[in-house]
Design a protein around this motif. Structure first.
Motif, mmCIF file in Angstrom:
data_model
loop_
_atom_site.group_PDB
_atom_site.id
_atom_site.type_symbol
_atom_site.label_atom_id
_atom_site.label_comp_id
_atom_site.label_asym_id
_atom_site.label_seq_id
_atom_site.Cartn_x
_atom_site.Cartn_y
_atom_site.Cartn_z
ATOM 1 N N VAL A 1 0.836 -1.211 0.000
ATOM 2 C CA VAL A 1 0.000 0.000 0.000
ATOM 3 C C VAL A 1 0.869 1.259 0.000
ATOM 4 O O VAL A 1 0.443 2.301 -0.494
ATOM 5 N N LYS A 2 2.091 1.157 0.506
ATOM 6 C CA LYS A 2 3.002 2.306 0.511
ATOM 7 C C LYS A 2 3.297 2.790 -0.908
ATOM 8 O O LYS A 2 3.518 3.978 -1.134
ATOM 9 N N LEU A 3 3.304 1.864 -1.858
ATOM 10 C CA LEU A 3 3.630 2.198 -3.243
ATOM 11 C C LEU A 3 2.581 3.086 -3.899
ATOM 12 O O LEU A 3 2.859 3.722 -4.909
ATOM 13 N N LEU A 4 1.379 3.108 -3.351
ATOM 14 C CA LEU A 4 0.283 3.848 -3.979
ATOM 15 C C LEU A 4 -0.002 5.179 -3.306
ATOM 16 O O LEU A 4 -1.000 5.831 -3.610
ATOM 17 N N ARG A 5 0.888 5.591 -2.399
ATOM 18 C CA ARG A 5 0.779 6.951 -1.859
ATOM 19 C C ARG A 5 1.147 7.918 -2.968
ATOM 20 O O ARG A 5 2.098 7.679 -3.725
ATOM 21 N N THR B 1 -5.486 9.295 -6.363
ATOM 22 C CA THR B 1 -6.942 9.417 -6.462
ATOM 23 C C THR B 1 -7.556 8.269 -7.259
ATOM 24 O O THR B 1 -8.753 8.014 -7.143
ATOM 25 N N GLU B 2 -6.762 7.558 -8.039
ATOM 26 C CA GLU B 2 -7.258 6.431 -8.834
ATOM 27 C C GLU B 2 -7.535 5.192 -7.984
ATOM 28 O O GLU B 2 -8.123 4.228 -8.456
ATOM 29 N N CYS B 3 -7.108 5.207 -6.734
ATOM 30 C CA CYS B 3 -7.259 4.044 -5.859
ATOM 31 C C CYS B 3 -8.547 4.124 -5.045
ATOM 32 O O CYS B 3 -8.967 5.204 -4.636
ATOM 33 N N ALA B 4 -9.129 2.967 -4.794
ATOM 34 C CA ALA B 4 -10.288 2.858 -3.906
ATOM 35 C C ALA B 4 -9.874 2.015 -2.705
ATOM 36 O O ALA B 4 -9.134 1.038 -2.851
ATOM 37 N N VAL B 5 -10.331 2.408 -1.542
ATOM 38 C CA VAL B 5 -10.004 1.674 -0.325
ATOM 39 C C VAL B 5 -11.093 0.637 -0.069
ATOM 40 O O VAL B 5 -12.285 0.937 -0.158
ATOM 41 N N ILE B 6 -10.655 -0.568 0.232
ATOM 42 C CA ILE B 6 -11.564 -1.667 0.562
ATOM 43 C C ILE B 6 -11.257 -2.124 1.985
ATOM 44 O O ILE B 6 -10.156 -1.895 2.486
#
Length: 116
Positions: free
Chosen positions: A47-51, A91-96
């Motif tokens: 998840v760190k990679l998508l900051r 912003t392209e990511c969604a949290v699940i």
């Protein structure tokens, strides 16, 4: 029926994410006549990679893939454990709620599992 695949990343290694992005781009290009369902699930340290401040070098590629229909899902449990706020992500990511639960759910729906 269109192909369905889930790419699972769980390591804080940009090489792994870059390999996944390349795999997805090749997959979409090979199936250009179809509309495949592609999902990337990031949990654990990945998840760190998508900051947003860590993903500048590949943010454009991710945005292009999202425009092509690829979904990028990030595990809330991992964010919480690592002290990362959802607002820090691209912003392209969604949290699940839970990444591993989503991987299992998608596999149950017939998604092929790929771990780059």
């Amino acid at each position: 029926m269109a192909e369905k695949v889930v790419f699972h990343i769980d390591e804080d290694r940009s090489e792994t994410l870059l390999m996944a992005l390349g795999n997805i781009e090749n997959f979409l290009a090979a199936l250009s006549a179809e509309t495949p369902a592609v999902v990337v699930v990031a949990n654990g340290n990945a998840v760190k990679l998508l900051r947003s401040h860590d993903a500048e070098s590949y943010q454009r590629r991710i945005a292009t893939l999202v425009q092509a229909g690829v979904r990028f899902l990030v595990c809330h449990n991992a964010l919480k454990k690592l002290g990362i706020r959802p607002e820090e992500l691209l912003t392209e990511c969604a949290v699940i709620p839970a990444g591993i639960v989503e991987v299992v759910r998608l596999q149950g729906m017939g998604y092929a599992y790929v771990k780059p």
